[in-house]
Design an enzyme around this catalytic site. Structure first.
Site, PDB file in Angstrom:
ATOM      1  CB  THR A  46      -0.386  -0.071   1.590  1.00 56.39           C
ATOM      2  OG1 THR A  46      -1.310  -1.070   1.316  1.00 56.39           O
ATOM      3  CG2 THR A  46      -1.899   0.549   1.159  1.00 56.39           C
TER       4      THR A  46
ATOM      5  NE  ARG B 230      -6.038  -9.638  -0.797  1.00 58.96           N
ATOM      6  CZ  ARG B 230      -5.418  -8.132  -0.390  1.00 58.96           C
ATOM      7  NH1 ARG B 230      -5.497  -7.813  -1.664  1.00 58.96           N
ATOM      8  NH2 ARG B 230      -4.723  -8.414   0.680  1.00 58.96           N
TER       9      ARG B 230
ATOM     10  CB  THR C 114       1.708  -0.207   4.536  1.00 56.01           C
ATOM     11  OG1 THR C 114       2.339  -1.325   3.420  1.00 56.01           O
ATOM     12  CG2 THR C 114       2.845   0.052   5.953  1.00 56.01           C
ATOM     13  N   GLY C 115       0.908  -3.365   5.065  1.00 58.69           N
ATOM     14  CA  GLY C 115       1.283  -4.844   4.832  1.00 58.69           C
ATOM     15  C   GLY C 115       0.129  -5.973   4.639  1.00 58.69           C
TER      16      GLY C 115
HETATM   17  N1  GLY Z   1      -2.288  -3.802   2.655  1.00 57.36           N
HETATM   18  C1  GLY Z   1      -2.641  -4.110   0.948  1.00 57.36           C
HETATM   19  C2  GLY Z   1      -3.304  -5.115   1.033  1.00 57.36           C
HETATM   20  O1  GLY Z   1      -3.720  -5.994   1.955  1.00 57.36           O
HETATM   21  O2  GLY Z   1      -4.001  -5.465   0.141  1.00 57.36           O
END
Ligand code: GLY
Length: 308
Positions: free
Chosen positions: A182, A210, A232-233
Site C-alpha cells: 500500500t 479479494r 500497510t502490510g
Molecule cells: N495492505 C494492502 C493489502 O493487503 O491489500
C-alpha cells in the site's frame, strides 16, 4: 491565544518496498505540504500526496499495481478518512488511474464504500477515463512469484490448487526483497484537523474480488480528533487487528505517536509484513518490521510566517 498547529504531512511507500524509493515518498509529502500552504484541508493534502504515489510506477498503487493471479486483471482499493468523521472508499476498482480520487468522491456521497463494477462505473460517471495501470515491472513480479509457486508444487492457475499457497508458500512469497504494498499519507492542517489516505494494488497473490485492509475503516486507515493513521502490510492480518483504529486509540490515550506505531507493529509475528504512519497534535511517527520508505514535510502555517 492558542499556538497554531504546524502543518505536517507523512507518506509511506509500503512495508517491504525499497528504501531507494524514498525520494518518491518525499516528493509526495512535499506536494501534500504545498497543498496545506495554499490553505487546502488535511483531506486535500493527504489526497494530493496519495495521487503522487499512485502515479509513481515504482509503488503498488494506481500505475504499477499488482496483477491478480490471472495475469490480466488489476483490482485496486483506496480510501480517505478525516478527523471530522468523513470516510469514503472503493474496493476492487478496475482500469482507473487514480482510485484515491474516486474514494474521495465516495466520501461526498451518501455511501461509505463502493466496490467492484459499481466502483468502476462510478469512476466513469465522474469523468475518470479508461486506463490500464499494468506495468512491465508488475508483470515480471507476478511471473516470478508464479514460477516460485510452480517450483513449490502449487499450480495457482488450477482451482482449487490456488488455495494451497496458504500452506506456508504464501508467507515465503510475500517476503520478496522488492515487495511493495500500500501507499499512504497522513496530514495535519492548521487548526489541528487530520486526514488519512491510502491506496493499493493489493498483495502479490490474489484471487479475483479479494479486498484488503486499505479501504476498511479502522483497519487500513483511521482518523479522529486526536490524529490520523495509515497501515500497510498483509491486509488479511491488519483487518483482524483493526490496526489503524487500535493505534489511534493509543494515541488518543496519550501514547507518543512513534511509540503507538511501534506497538501496533509489535502485535504481529515477524512473518507478517506490517508498517504504520501516524500524525497527531504532538507530531508524526512511523514504524515497520520491513524496510518502508517514508516522506515527511513540515512547515509553520502561513499566518505564523506572516504570510496570511
Ligand atoms: N495492505 C494492502 C493489502 O493487503 O491489500
Amino acid at each position: 491565544m492558542s499556538v497554531p498547529s504546524t502543518l505536517l504531512v507523512l507518506t509511506h511507500g509500503g512495508a517491504g518496498a525499497s528504501a531507494a524509493h524514498a525520494d518518491g515518498c518525499q516528493r509526495a509529502a512535499v506536494v501534500g505540504l504545498s497543498t496545506l500552504l495554499r490553505k487546502g484541508s488535511a483531506l486535500d493534502a493527504a489526497t494530493a500526496a496519495a495521487v503522487v504515489l499512485e502515479d509513481d510506477d515504482r509503488f503498488n498503487a494506481g500505475t504499477g499495481s499488482n496483477l491478480r493471479l490471472d495475469g490480466r486483471t488489476i483490482q485496486m482499493d483506496a480510501a480517505v478518512a478525516t478527523s471530522e468523521g468523513g470516510y469514503g472508499a472503493v474496493g476492487a476498482i478496475e482500469r482507473v488511474k487514480n482510485p484515491i480520487l474516486v474514494a474521495r468522491t465516495v466520501l461526498g456521497s451518501p455511501h461509505a464504500l463502493i466496490v467492484g463494477q459499481g466502483a468502476t462505473a462510478l469512476a466513469r460517471r465522474i469523468g475518470h477515463a479508461d486506463y490500464d495501470p499494468t506495468t512491465p515491472r508488475a508483470r515480471a513480479k507476478l511471473d516470478r512469484a508464479l514460477s516460485i509457486l510452480r517450483q513449490a508444487g502449487v499450480a495457482p492457475d488450477q482451482e482449487p490448487a490456488a488455495a494451497r499457497w496458504q500452506g506456508g508458500v504464501r508467507e515465503r512469497l510475500w517476503n520478496f526483497d522488492d515487495g511493495c504494498d500500500t501507499i499512504g499519507a497522513v496530514a495535519r492542517a492548521q487548526g489541528g484537523t487530520f486526514a488519512a489516505a491510502c491506496s493499493t494494488g493489493g498483495t502479490l497473490l490474489m484471487l479475483r474480488g479479494r479486498v484488503g485492509d486499505s479501504p476498511i475503516y479502522g483497519a487500513g486507515l483511521y482518523a479522529g480528533p486526536a490524529g490520523a493513521v495509515c497501515a500497510t502490510g498483509i491486509g488479511e492480518e491488519i483487518i483482524r487487528h483493526l490496526l489503524s483504529r487500535s493505534v489511534y486509540e493509543w494515541i488518543a490515550g496519550g501514547t507518543p505517536v512513534g511509540e503507538a506505531c511501534r506497538r501496533g507493529v509489535d502485535l504481529f509475528p515477524g512473518t507478517v509484513d506490517v508498517g504504520l504512519i501516524a500524525v497527531a497534535e504532538s507530531g508524526g511517527g512511523a514504524a515497520a518490521n520491513r524496510p518502508m520508505p517514508v516522506g515527511r514535510a513540515e512547515a509553520s502555517p502561513p499566518a505564523a510566517q506572516g504570510l496570511d
